[in-house]
Scaffold this active site. Structure first.
Site, PDB file in Angstrom:
ATOM      1  N   THR A 167       0.845  -1.187   0.000  1.00 35.68           N
ATOM      2  CA  THR A 167       0.000   0.000   0.000  1.00 35.68           C
ATOM      3  C   THR A 167       0.882   1.239   0.000  1.00 35.68           C
ATOM      4  OG1 THR A 167      -0.184   0.200   2.426  1.00 35.68           O
ATOM      5  CG2 THR A 167      -1.744  -1.270   1.302  1.00 35.68           C
ATOM      6  N   ILE A 174       9.124   5.030  -0.479  1.00 41.04           N
ATOM      7  CA  ILE A 174       9.480   3.726   0.080  1.00 41.04           C
ATOM      8  C   ILE A 174       8.604   2.621  -0.494  1.00 41.04           C
ATOM      9  CG2 ILE A 174       9.491   2.370   2.217  1.00 41.04           C
ATOM     10  CD1 ILE A 174      10.247   5.050   3.651  1.00 41.04           C
ATOM     11  N   SER A 207       7.556   4.627  12.491  1.00 41.21           N
ATOM     12  CA  SER A 207       8.347   5.848  12.373  1.00 41.21           C
ATOM     13  C   SER A 207       9.066   6.096  13.686  1.00 41.21           C
ATOM     14  CB  SER A 207       7.453   7.050  12.056  1.00 41.21           C
ATOM     15  OG  SER A 207       8.173   8.269  12.135  1.00 41.21           O
ATOM     16  N   TYR A 267       0.534  12.386  14.361  1.00 38.23           N
ATOM     17  CA  TYR A 267       1.337  11.436  13.587  1.00 38.23           C
ATOM     18  C   TYR A 267       2.085  10.479  14.510  1.00 38.23           C
ATOM     19  CZ  TYR A 267       4.847   9.666  10.313  1.00 38.23           C
ATOM     20  OH  TYR A 267       5.656   8.850   9.553  1.00 38.23           O
TER      21      TYR A 267
END
Length: 246
Positions: free
Chosen positions: A12, A18, A136, A149
């Protein structure tokens, strides 16, 4: 002979950065890769570049779009061996300006989209399949303006732990790859013309003293997708130039 000959993969967020580099590498190693993303033109271009790929436009936060993706995977008739749940967005907004709409949009894509991507893959996953989630360094840190985030990526990390426990009996491994300052269009979306300045500023504080490349993250995802990581379950592999390690 590639290490993924005869395998089927889903990536996805596969039209750029990336996701694109990972899809390219998986296909080069023999996998047929289904890529999805919200921008149809870019997705079709990416599929043409990759070669052994099928483009399926869609939004991972919309259940019907994910169902449509997996219906096409099912039609191929070989199950599913690799899932790279990579689609994600960011919003740089301080707490006092963070609206419900922006907060929900981040969680819809990053959290609910990851949930849909993996849950709806379950009937297709072959025993021994590999699921990789994009986390992340923000999920561990506390960067100003990135509360939504960072929280969303912390949730992704929690998913990997629980899902590893639930799916490990079938030999299905769930792991996380956590990029740091990697030079992708993600930064342009977040910072616009200031993107080069911002990524260089963050990268200069790492032991690597440079931004990473999408290819370097794709190499780690490929490792997690392969039998070379057969005893790696629930891990979070940092590809961050040392940013979160010092």
């Amino acid at each position: 002979m590639g290490q993924f000959d005869g395998k089927t993969a889903v990536v996805t967020g596969g039209s750029a950065g990336i996701g694109l580099e990972t899809a390219r590498r998986l296909a080069a190693e023999g996998a047929h890769v289904f890529i999805t993303g919200r921008r149809e033109t870019e997705l079709d271009k990416a599929a043409a570049e990759i070669g052994n790929a099928t483009a399926v436009p869609g939004d991972v936060s919309v259940a019907a779009d994910v169902d449509r993706l997996y219906a096409l995977v099912h039609e191929r008739g070989q199950g599913l061996d690799i899932v790279f749940a990579n689609a994600g967005i960011n919003a740089i907004v301080p707490l006092e300006e963070l609206t419900e709409e922006v907060h929900d949009s981040v969680f819809d894509i990053n959290v609910k989209g990851t949930f849909f991507t993996v849950q709806k893959a379950l009937p297709l996953l072959n025993d021994g399949a590999s699921v990789i989630l994009t986390g992340s360094t923000a999920g561990d840190g506390g960067s100003a303006g990135m509360s939504a985030y960072g929280a969303s990526k912390a949730a992704v990390r929690a998913y990997a732990r629980a899902w590893s426990s639930e799916l490990g009996g079938r030999g299905i491994r769930v792991n996380v790859v956590s990029p740091g300052p990697v030079d992708t269009p993600f930064w342009v979306t977040a910072f616009g013309d200031r993107a080069p300045e911002m990524i260089e500023g963050v990268a200069s504080g790492t032991p690597a003293q440079r931004p990473g490349s999408p290819e370097e993250v794709a190499a780690v995802v490929t490792f997690l997708a392969s039998s070379q990581s057969s005893f790696v379950y629930g891990a979070n592999l940092y590809v961050d130039g040392g940013l979160g390690q010092i």
